[in-house]
Design a protein around this motif. Sequence first.
Motif, PDB file in Angstrom:
ATOM      1  N   ALA B  22     -25.267 -64.797  17.623  1.00  0.00           N
ATOM      2  CA  ALA B  22     -25.432 -66.031  18.406  1.00  0.00           C
ATOM      3  C   ALA B  22     -26.413 -65.818  19.553  1.00  0.00           C
ATOM      4  O   ALA B  22     -27.227 -66.695  19.863  1.00  0.00           O
ATOM      5  CB  ALA B  22     -24.082 -66.500  18.934  1.00  0.00           C
ATOM      6  N   ALA B  25     -29.733 -65.842  18.059  1.00  0.00           N
ATOM      7  CA  ALA B  25     -30.111 -67.208  17.673  1.00  0.00           C
ATOM      8  C   ALA B  25     -30.600 -67.984  18.892  1.00  0.00           C
ATOM      9  O   ALA B  25     -31.529 -68.798  18.789  1.00  0.00           O
ATOM     10  CB  ALA B  25     -28.933 -67.916  17.024  1.00  0.00           C
ATOM     11  N   ALA B  26     -29.972 -67.737  20.049  1.00  0.00           N
ATOM     12  CA  ALA B  26     -30.432 -68.419  21.267  1.00  0.00           C
ATOM     13  C   ALA B  26     -31.859 -67.985  21.598  1.00  0.00           C
ATOM     14  O   ALA B  26     -32.702 -68.804  21.992  1.00  0.00           O
ATOM     15  CB  ALA B  26     -29.497 -68.102  22.435  1.00  0.00           C
ATOM     16  N   GLY B  29     -34.062 -69.460  18.840  1.00  0.00           N
ATOM     17  CA  GLY B  29     -34.084 -70.921  18.973  1.00  0.00           C
ATOM     18  C   GLY B  29     -34.984 -71.363  20.115  1.00  0.00           C
ATOM     19  O   GLY B  29     -35.795 -72.288  19.955  1.00  0.00           O
ATOM     20  N   TYR B 155     -32.852 -81.774  31.062  1.00  0.00           N
ATOM     21  CA  TYR B 155     -31.559 -81.855  30.378  1.00  0.00           C
ATOM     22  C   TYR B 155     -30.986 -80.452  30.179  1.00  0.00           C
ATOM     23  O   TYR B 155     -29.814 -80.191  30.461  1.00  0.00           O
ATOM     24  CB  TYR B 155     -31.711 -82.574  29.039  1.00  0.00           C
ATOM     25  N   GLU B 158     -29.833 -79.022  33.484  1.00  0.00           N
ATOM     26  CA  GLU B 158     -28.626 -79.700  33.997  1.00  0.00           C
ATOM     27  C   GLU B 158     -27.387 -79.238  33.247  1.00  0.00           C
ATOM     28  O   GLU B 158     -26.335 -78.983  33.853  1.00  0.00           O
ATOM     29  CB  GLU B 158     -28.808 -81.217  33.870  1.00  0.00           C
ATOM     30  N   THR B 159     -27.510 -79.121  31.916  1.00  0.00           N
ATOM     31  CA  THR B 159     -26.331 -78.699  31.145  1.00  0.00           C
ATOM     32  C   THR B 159     -25.910 -77.278  31.524  1.00  0.00           C
ATOM     33  O   THR B 159     -24.717 -76.969  31.567  1.00  0.00           O
ATOM     34  CB  THR B 159     -26.592 -78.760  29.629  1.00  0.00           C
ATOM     35  N   ALA B 162     -24.154 -77.473  34.935  1.00  0.00           N
ATOM     36  CA  ALA B 162     -22.799 -78.026  34.769  1.00  0.00           C
ATOM     37  C   ALA B 162     -21.881 -76.982  34.128  1.00  0.00           C
ATOM     38  O   ALA B 162     -20.723 -76.808  34.525  1.00  0.00           O
ATOM     39  CB  ALA B 162     -22.852 -79.283  33.912  1.00  0.00           C
ATOM     40  N   ARG B 163     -22.423 -76.276  33.173  1.00  0.00           N
ATOM     41  CA  ARG B 163     -21.634 -75.238  32.494  1.00  0.00           C
ATOM     42  C   ARG B 163     -21.270 -74.123  33.482  1.00  0.00           C
ATOM     43  O   ARG B 163     -20.168 -73.571  33.447  1.00  0.00           O
ATOM     44  CB  ARG B 163     -22.459 -74.668  31.342  1.00  0.00           C
ATOM     45  N   ARG B 166     -18.232 -74.945  35.486  1.00  0.00           N
ATOM     46  CA  ARG B 166     -16.975 -74.823  34.743  1.00  0.00           C
ATOM     47  C   ARG B 166     -16.654 -73.369  34.404  1.00  0.00           C
ATOM     48  O   ARG B 166     -15.503 -73.001  34.258  1.00  0.00           O
ATOM     49  CB  ARG B 166     -17.049 -75.630  33.444  1.00  0.00           C
ATOM     50  N   ALA B 184     -18.388 -66.314  26.300  1.00  0.00           N
ATOM     51  CA  ALA B 184     -18.960 -67.514  26.927  1.00  0.00           C
ATOM     52  C   ALA B 184     -20.034 -67.131  27.936  1.00  0.00           C
ATOM     53  O   ALA B 184     -21.091 -67.791  28.027  1.00  0.00           O
ATOM     54  CB  ALA B 184     -17.857 -68.317  27.606  1.00  0.00           C
TER      55      ALA B 184
END
Lengths: 670, 216
Positions: B22, B25-26, B29, B155, B158-159, B162-163, B166, B184
């Motif tokens: 993963a 992939a990031a 990507g 975008y 910002e995500t 925000a992440r 949390r 995570a």
Amino acid sequence: MASTITTPVEGSTGAPPPAQRMRNRPAWASQHLGTALIGAVGGYAFGHWIGNVIAAGYTVPQSNGQNDVAVVLGLSLGALGYLIGIGAFNYPIAKMFGREPLPEVAEEGWQRFFRFNLDHKVVGMQYVIVSLLFLFTGGLLAMAIRTELLNPTNHIFGAGTYIAVVGEHGTIMMMMASSVVIGPLGNWLVPLMIGSRRMAFPRVEATSVWLFSAGYLVILTALPLGGFPTGWTGYAPLQNQSTAGMDSYLVGFAIIGMGMILAGLNLGATIINYRAPGMTWGRVPIFVWSVLATTALLVFATPTLVVAGLFGVLDRTALTAFYVNEHGGSSFLWENLFWFFGHPEVYIMALPGFGIVGEILPVFSRRPLFAYKVGAAGMLGVALLSFFVWQHHLFQSGINPDMRPLFMLTTELISIPTGFIFLVGLGTLWKARIRFEPPMLFALAVYFNFLIGGVTGVFLSDVPVNVTVHGSFFVLAHFHYTIMGGLIFAFFGGLYYWLPKMTGKTLNRKLAIWHFWIMFIFFNLTFFPMFIIGLLGQPRRVFEYATRLQGLNDFSSVSAYILGSSFLIFAFNFVWSIYIDPKRAESNPWGSRGLEWQVPTPVPHYNFERLPVVVADPYRYDEPDQGVADFGTFGDPALSPGAAPGERVPHGHVQSSDDSGDFDPRPPII
Amino acid sequence: MATPVANFKETPEEIAYELRAAEGAAWIGSRSLIGVGAFIYASLAFAYFYLRSANQAQLWRPHHVTAPTELGAAIFALSAATAALSMYGAYRFRRGSVVDWEVAGWMGLLLGALGFALQIYELTRLPFYPGSSGYASTFVGWGALNLVGLLGGCYWLETLLARSLRLRRAVAEDGGAANSTLPAARLFRASVEGCTVFWGFLAIVAVCFWALFYLV
């Protein structure tokens, strides 16, 4: 210690996870195709209204009554509403609030095919359904074209309607062909073939299929909006002059393009990163190589199409002049941008077809794939060279004549890596004992058809021949031989080969063979005469022609009807064998060594109970004792004493065709 | 009927293997996304040079008309500043200061959003009609594509911010988002790195097209 694949957000309370709650709602309150269509209609109405508000005072709508701003906004917001309705934006919006992805949900039943589903196998089947919709719609339009051409002077359609039907047929078929293998088979098979449990970006993958279906709906709106007179190539300046059907073409192609880019991003990242332990580049199945080469084209060539479409939309709505010669633009700019995408597009279509054939030949000839590395290199070579040939489409326009020899050379060069791929196939078949099962018949037909399509392609790359037959039925016959004769035959070969694994049902063999022979014979009888018709001077996209050519045209039309009926045999076989009289398929009916055949049927949601450790390539049919992969040792010290995670295990266990139950619990042979 | 994937256990080795996949992939990507962007902007650059060299009807750029230079410079500066803040934030993040990255990120987001708004404003204040010349057309095309790029970059940023908010509590006892070994946190770091590179790409694009449209 082990963990589950899902981490229920509210697992401690015993409540179902949010994704499941959404699925458990009553139909009217959950998200599915129905809500997507409602979103599409609402989005279209809203966009059209906004467009009318914006452009009501503009001179152009007032003078001709055509408000392209309203149509473009309607179609764009309609597509957006469709995606919102299906739930594609649920997570991107939740992400803005910092939320984690919702847990994966394994859905059962037919409803999952009409929802935003993250299982690559469901997405693959969704692609199958949409691709067949594209194919049958485009096929019906082809029948309409051939009916019109039955007579050179008496017409069924008006000239405008005829060209609209031709353009719609071409565009629908090209849209379909761009995703017909990558979408259904690429998404379904790639994770299984490389030993992965999942895709790299499952939401991106799921979004791509819903964009694909949105593109289908948008391009269908072209006909009620008056069609487009440009054919599938959308050339300016006709593009700027045509009615609102052109907006459907531009927006539809851009939407399909975005879906293709997303599909390419996801598949590329998956292949590079999610290969199982031991799945080295030298063991990657040839189909996966073909998909990887194609993803490079999807990611790097398709953006140009989207930008070209955006410029066209801006010309028609914001009244820019990208393609308007009189205002500082150039109609040749469209030709360049379009074909910079358009020629790699040919290989976006062809390469996965070669990959399918490369998978089928060794299985039915029980021979290793000949010169595997040469085949993989050929695919990469074709992908690379395809970026350097686009100007051969402009030999007669928009090119400095001195540049013609260069692009003639690059175009002819591409036949070398293509030849590699051909030789790999022929070398595999050499002295083999061939089993003529339906998938093999289709695979062999690809070689026959593509040979004709390829050789005529070499003719067409030569400037003198190109100038002579440009815009004639000769060109039309050439690309039908390559795309339909190559790709569509490979697609059906792939379907007959993998559908038993995908559906768990066996297709009727007799019907499949009938389908093959009718399709093969009448494909050739339909399109071969078109080479002659073209050489005798009949131009494309014109519905009146010389009366001396009526005999050949009628022969071609009647053959086309029978060719079309062969697809009905497939449709009947599909419905009969899958739904009406289903017969359970064996786990590995063809005796393949491919990793995807070593899992049970139906394939579990998580694909592999243990990640396989790959120990050999899948083509060693000359070494029956050689295993392909180890299905029980990875990360399990009890089963693999002393083996580090990911370490290659010397011997493997391959499930045989009668291992149709659950995973083999036996430890591997060490 | 939907059911969660039950009774399926992954071994720790498998989880670790897929986590590495993963992260990879990031990386792939984000670079592929830059590849997509590169071909999008290259198509615009092709249009620019094609129309410029063709100079149809002598209408490539009559009277050397130019888009509002001050606004253009401001948009370019805001894009570059956002990229610089992202990179500085990522630099501090790699050294363990999540708060510095968050402050830089929020500042960058603010500037990026301002650049987005200014780009819209500029398109309403052009001293030429969109179809008046080749330059005018390509400039409008640049405006549209720049809006898409800035919106996408904002975008993504910002995500992540925000992440980060949390994630704070979840990884507090494991060294924070910059050091935690929890999946995570590792995926979060991979995404921060990808976003930073993407903003760097946007800044390079902004420099190139600023030079083409305002300087040349």
